[in-house]
Design a protein around this motif. Structure first.
Motif, PDB file in Angstrom:
ATOM      1  N   GLY A 184       0.874   3.418  -3.218  1.00 18.43           N
ATOM      2  CA  GLY A 184       0.267   4.712  -2.901  1.00 18.43           C
ATOM      3  C   GLY A 184       1.171   5.864  -3.284  1.00 18.43           C
ATOM      4  O   GLY A 184       0.719   6.870  -3.836  1.00 18.43           O
ATOM      5  N   LYS A 185       2.464   5.714  -3.007  1.00 16.01           N
ATOM      6  CA  LYS A 185       3.419   6.764  -3.374  1.00 16.01           C
ATOM      7  C   LYS A 185       3.474   6.942  -4.891  1.00 16.01           C
ATOM      8  O   LYS A 185       3.471   8.068  -5.388  1.00 16.01           O
ATOM      9  CB  LYS A 185       4.806   6.446  -2.823  1.00 16.01           C
ATOM     10  CG  LYS A 185       5.815   7.537  -3.148  1.00 16.01           C
ATOM     11  CD  LYS A 185       7.127   7.346  -2.457  1.00 16.01           C
ATOM     12  CE  LYS A 185       8.175   8.374  -2.774  1.00 16.01           C
ATOM     13  NZ  LYS A 185       7.889   9.433  -3.682  1.00 16.01           N
ATOM     14  N   LEU A 186       3.521   5.852  -5.619  1.00 17.98           N
ATOM     15  CA  LEU A 186       3.549   5.942  -7.087  1.00 17.98           C
ATOM     16  C   LEU A 186       2.310   6.650  -7.629  1.00 17.98           C
ATOM     17  O   LEU A 186       2.400   7.496  -8.526  1.00 17.98           O
ATOM     18  CB  LEU A 186       3.641   4.543  -7.701  1.00 17.98           C
ATOM     19  CG  LEU A 186       4.957   3.810  -7.533  1.00 17.98           C
ATOM     20  CD1 LEU A 186       4.829   2.367  -8.014  1.00 17.98           C
ATOM     21  CD2 LEU A 186       6.066   4.517  -8.295  1.00 17.98           C
TER      22      LEU A 186
ATOM     23  N   LYS B 151       0.261   8.733  -5.963  1.00 18.36           N
ATOM     24  CA  LYS B 151       0.262  10.141  -5.537  1.00 18.36           C
ATOM     25  C   LYS B 151       1.229  10.966  -6.382  1.00 18.36           C
ATOM     26  O   LYS B 151       0.938  12.121  -6.712  1.00 18.36           O
ATOM     27  CB  LYS B 151       0.635  10.245  -4.062  1.00 18.36           C
ATOM     28  CG  LYS B 151      -0.472   9.786  -3.139  1.00 18.36           C
ATOM     29  CD  LYS B 151      -0.031   9.818  -1.679  1.00 18.36           C
ATOM     30  CE  LYS B 151      -1.104   9.224  -0.792  1.00 18.36           C
ATOM     31  NZ  LYS B 151      -0.668   9.117   0.609  1.00 18.36           N
ATOM     32  N   ASP B 152       2.365  10.368  -6.747  1.00 19.08           N
ATOM     33  CA  ASP B 152       3.332  11.059  -7.598  1.00 19.08           C
ATOM     34  C   ASP B 152       2.750  11.374  -8.979  1.00 19.08           C
ATOM     35  O   ASP B 152       3.250  12.260  -9.668  1.00 19.08           O
ATOM     36  CB  ASP B 152       4.614  10.232  -7.757  1.00 19.08           C
ATOM     37  CG  ASP B 152       5.461  10.207  -6.492  1.00 19.08           C
ATOM     38  OD1 ASP B 152       5.189  10.988  -5.555  1.00 19.08           O
ATOM     39  OD2 ASP B 152       6.406   9.384  -6.439  1.00 19.08           O
ATOM     40  N   GLN B 153       1.707  10.662  -9.368  1.00 20.15           N
ATOM     41  CA  GLN B 153       1.028  10.913 -10.640  1.00 20.15           C
ATOM     42  C   GLN B 153      -0.109  11.922 -10.480  1.00 20.15           C
ATOM     43  O   GLN B 153      -0.882  12.161 -11.403  1.00 20.15           O
ATOM     44  CB  GLN B 153       0.494   9.605 -11.230  1.00 20.15           C
ATOM     45  CG  GLN B 153       1.573   8.617 -11.624  1.00 20.15           C
ATOM     46  CD  GLN B 153       2.524   9.205 -12.656  1.00 20.15           C
ATOM     47  OE1 GLN B 153       2.104   9.766 -13.659  1.00 20.15           O
ATOM     48  NE2 GLN B 153       3.821   9.098 -12.395  1.00 20.15           N
TER      49      GLN B 153
ATOM     50  N   ARG C 127       0.835  -1.204   0.000  1.00 22.67           N
ATOM     51  CA  ARG C 127       0.000   0.000   0.000  1.00 22.67           C
ATOM     52  C   ARG C 127       0.867   1.250   0.000  1.00 22.67           C
ATOM     53  O   ARG C 127       0.599   2.199  -0.730  1.00 22.67           O
ATOM     54  CB  ARG C 127      -0.955   0.017   1.204  1.00 22.67           C
ATOM     55  CG  ARG C 127      -2.102  -0.945   1.087  1.00 22.67           C
ATOM     56  CD  ARG C 127      -3.187  -0.693   2.136  1.00 22.67           C
ATOM     57  NE  ARG C 127      -2.708  -0.480   3.493  1.00 22.67           N
ATOM     58  CZ  ARG C 127      -2.509  -1.425   4.390  1.00 22.67           C
ATOM     59  NH1 ARG C 127      -2.740  -2.700   4.082  1.00 22.67           N
ATOM     60  NH2 ARG C 127      -2.091  -1.123   5.609  1.00 22.67           N
ATOM     61  N   PHE C 128       1.912   1.243   0.814  1.00 20.76           N
ATOM     62  CA  PHE C 128       2.793   2.395   0.894  1.00 20.76           C
ATOM     63  C   PHE C 128       3.466   2.668  -0.455  1.00 20.76           C
ATOM     64  O   PHE C 128       3.448   3.793  -0.958  1.00 20.76           O
ATOM     65  CB  PHE C 128       3.854   2.191   1.984  1.00 20.76           C
ATOM     66  CG  PHE C 128       4.852   3.313   2.059  1.00 20.76           C
ATOM     67  CD1 PHE C 128       4.541   4.485   2.723  1.00 20.76           C
ATOM     68  CD2 PHE C 128       6.097   3.194   1.449  1.00 20.76           C
ATOM     69  CE1 PHE C 128       5.466   5.534   2.779  1.00 20.76           C
ATOM     70  CE2 PHE C 128       7.015   4.236   1.500  1.00 20.76           C
ATOM     71  CZ  PHE C 128       6.703   5.410   2.164  1.00 20.76           C
ATOM     72  N   ALA C 129       4.078   1.624  -1.043  1.00 15.98           N
ATOM     73  CA  ALA C 129       4.821   1.785  -2.297  1.00 15.98           C
ATOM     74  C   ALA C 129       3.898   2.188  -3.451  1.00 15.98           C
ATOM     75  O   ALA C 129       4.183   3.145  -4.180  1.00 15.98           O
ATOM     76  CB  ALA C 129       5.559   0.489  -2.635  1.00 15.98           C
TER      77      ALA C 129
ATOM     78  N   GLU D  25      -5.438  11.358  -6.011  1.00 15.51           N
ATOM     79  CA  GLU D  25      -5.816  11.334  -4.596  1.00 15.51           C
ATOM     80  C   GLU D  25      -6.019   9.867  -4.231  1.00 15.51           C
ATOM     81  O   GLU D  25      -6.786   9.164  -4.884  1.00 15.51           O
ATOM     82  CB  GLU D  25      -7.108  12.115  -4.388  1.00 15.51           C
ATOM     83  CG  GLU D  25      -7.553  12.191  -2.966  1.00 15.51           C
ATOM     84  CD  GLU D  25      -8.840  12.963  -2.793  1.00 15.51           C
ATOM     85  OE1 GLU D  25      -9.434  12.841  -1.709  1.00 15.51           O
ATOM     86  OE2 GLU D  25      -9.272  13.661  -3.728  1.00 15.51           O
TER      87      GLU D  25
END
Length: 83
Positions: A17-19, A21-23, A13-15, A26
């Motif tokens: 989610g970061k990808l 969000k970087d795009q 979820r963390f990894a 939300e």
């Protein structure tokens, strides 16, 4: 665009989610199929990324439950897609 990311793995979820969000997306997260159903019922979600294999209600059962509800039939591609 609001995304629901469903995975029982906190690290995944963390990894992911970061990808996302970087795009510029939300991101909401759920740790189980049951939690995903609760979020779908109470929040406006545009797309769902679902882990297939989770304890309890897995991704296939959760996706079936989501797409069998008439109000969710508006999701693009509201059929099950497996990786």
């Amino acid at each position: 665009m609001k995304v629901l990311l469903v995975d029982d793995s906190k690290a995944a979820r963390f990894a992911m989610g970061k990808l996302l969000k970087d795009q510029g997306l939300e991101v909401e997260m759920a740790a189980s199929g049951e939690e995903a159903l609760d979020k779908i019922a109470t929040e406006a979600i545009d797309i769902v990324f679902m882990d297939q294999s989770m304890p309890g209600m897995g991704g296939i059962a959760a996706t079936t439950a989501i797409t069998s509800n008439e109000k969710n039939r508006t999701y693009p591609g509201s059929t099950l897609h497996r990786q």
